[in-house]
Design a protein around this motif. Structure first.
Motif, PDB file in Angstrom:
ATOM      1  N   VAL A 192       0.798  -1.208  -0.027  1.00  0.00           N
ATOM      2  CA  VAL A 192      -0.013  -0.024  -0.184  1.00  0.00           C
ATOM      3  C   VAL A 192       0.930   1.231   0.068  1.00  0.00           C
ATOM      4  O   VAL A 192       1.823   1.321   0.891  1.00  0.00           O
ATOM      5  CB  VAL A 192      -0.698  -0.002   1.431  1.00  0.00           C
ATOM      6  N   SER A 193       0.585   2.219  -0.822  1.00  0.00           N
ATOM      7  CA  SER A 193       1.152   3.251  -1.065  1.00  0.00           C
ATOM      8  C   SER A 193       2.781   3.267  -1.292  1.00  0.00           C
ATOM      9  O   SER A 193       3.774   3.888  -0.361  1.00  0.00           O
ATOM     10  CB  SER A 193       0.972   4.447  -0.003  1.00  0.00           C
ATOM     11  N   SER A 194       3.111   2.065  -1.942  1.00  0.00           N
ATOM     12  CA  SER A 194       4.500   2.078  -2.471  1.00  0.00           C
ATOM     13  C   SER A 194       4.395   1.914  -3.791  1.00  0.00           C
ATOM     14  O   SER A 194       3.476   2.078  -4.707  1.00  0.00           O
ATOM     15  CB  SER A 194       5.052   0.508  -2.045  1.00  0.00           C
TER      16      SER A 194
END
Ligand SMILES: Cc1ncc(COP(=O)(O)O)c(C=O)c1O
Length: 323
Positions: free
Chosen positions: A310-312
């Motif tokens: 997530v959010s990478s």
């Protein structure tokens, strides 16, 4: 001197060479491709394989379809998964690879074509070539979920197509073939006398709660000749024990004709060892403890991966089942 079934160039590829160089240097390697359950830190009860020492295995009583008690045990496995199969539909094999080879001998002649999903199990290339077949890929596409690109199936079909392979859940996409997709495949294959081979070795490893309910099961259909494949390798994490199976489904007359012929092919090789047939029922029962551990591990790994990405810069594609 050697057959054209084999690749001309046997040089290991760059990845294999790099890996063996690193191993030779004694470097610590975290192998994210490891899928050998016996090397993944699971707790195998030390007496798990004791049933292989059953005295009944001292007598050789060859049965080309497999010992009736072992086929009954496989029918119970299907029952556990909610599918009713009679022992008459079941043929034992030494592995899934063995099953593919028996089925290719049943369905195809040299130079015939089989449709294989892409991406999928890399061994299809060798399994088809070793039986003098031409693999024709059809595509799976990702649109928030993996599904069959039916236009690519239509493009891959030809006058020499004899079988269509599905892997459900698929390795490596983790996608089930849905009931609606099976409807379309059956409507494509049955009128052309093309059989469907359904590799279901990962069927027990759901990553989404309702994935199994959405999945289609080939064996519940009577409209197309099909062969579902399973084995101890994945269902109980025992690839070294070498027991697989084929369950034939479809129009009853075709199923009978197919199983009769599989019996002749099986009789020629008799490749399933007697000890594993005598032990099948107990191994399937006791192996549940390994299956439960693998289920927990793959579910945990998948959850971890989703959270970490997530959010990478990476995205974890949706996966319904599998290792
Ligand atoms: C899709 C698929 N089918 C079959 C197998 C192997 O089965 P077996 O050990 O019974 O040949 C694998 C192993 O990774 C697989 O990924």
């Amino acid at each position: 001197m050697f057959s054209l079934r084999l690749p001309g160039d046997l040089t290991p590829n760059r990845l294999t060479r790099t890996l063996s160089d690193l191993r030779a240097q004694g470097r610590a390697i975290l192998d994210l491709t490891l899928s050998n359950p016996t090397r993944a830190g699971f707790d195998y009860p030390s007496d798990l394989l004791a049933p292989l020492a059953d005295d009944r295995a001292l007598i050789y009583e060859p049965n080309a379809r497999g010992a009736p008690a072992a086929r009954q045990a496989v029918a119970h496995e299907y029952q556990r998964q909610g599918v009713t199969v009679s022992t008459d539909q079941i043929v034992l094999t030494a592995s899934t690879s063995d099953a593919y080879s028996l089925l290719f001998k049943l369905l195809t002649d040299a130079g015939d074509e089989v449709l294989v999903p892409r991406p999928s199990y890399p061994l299809f290339e060798h399994l088809t070539h070793l039986d003098l077949l031409v693999p024709r890929p059809y595509d799976l596409e990702y649109d928030g979920r993996w599904s069959i690109d039916f236009a690519s199936v239509a493009r891959a079909l030809g006058p020499r197509t004899r079988a269509l392979l599905i892997v459900s859940p698929n390795n490596p996409t983790g996608s089930f073939v849905t009931g609606a997709e099976l409807d379309r495949l059956a409507a494509t294959c049955a009128p052309r006398n093309i059989a469907v081979i359904s590799d279901e070795v990962f069927a027990d490893y759901h990553l989404e709660v309702d994935a199994f309910e959405r999945a289609g099961r080939m064996l519940t259909r009577e409209d197309v000749l099909s062969f579902s494949l399973g084995g101890l390798s994945k269902s109980t994490g025992l690839p070294q024990v070498k027991l697989g199976w084929i369950a034939a489904g479809g129009p009853p007359a075709l199923v009978n004709a197919a199983v009769e012929r599989l019996e002749l092919i099986g009789d020629t090789y008799l490749s399933v060892a007697t000890p594993v047939q005598m032990a099948a029922s107990l191994l399937l029962e006791r192996g549940a403890t390994v299956r439960t551990q693998i289920q927990a591990r793959v579910a945990e790994n998948y959850r971890w991966l989703r959270q970490r990405t997530v959010s990478s810069a990476c995205t974890t594609l949706r996966s319904e089942a599998g290792w």
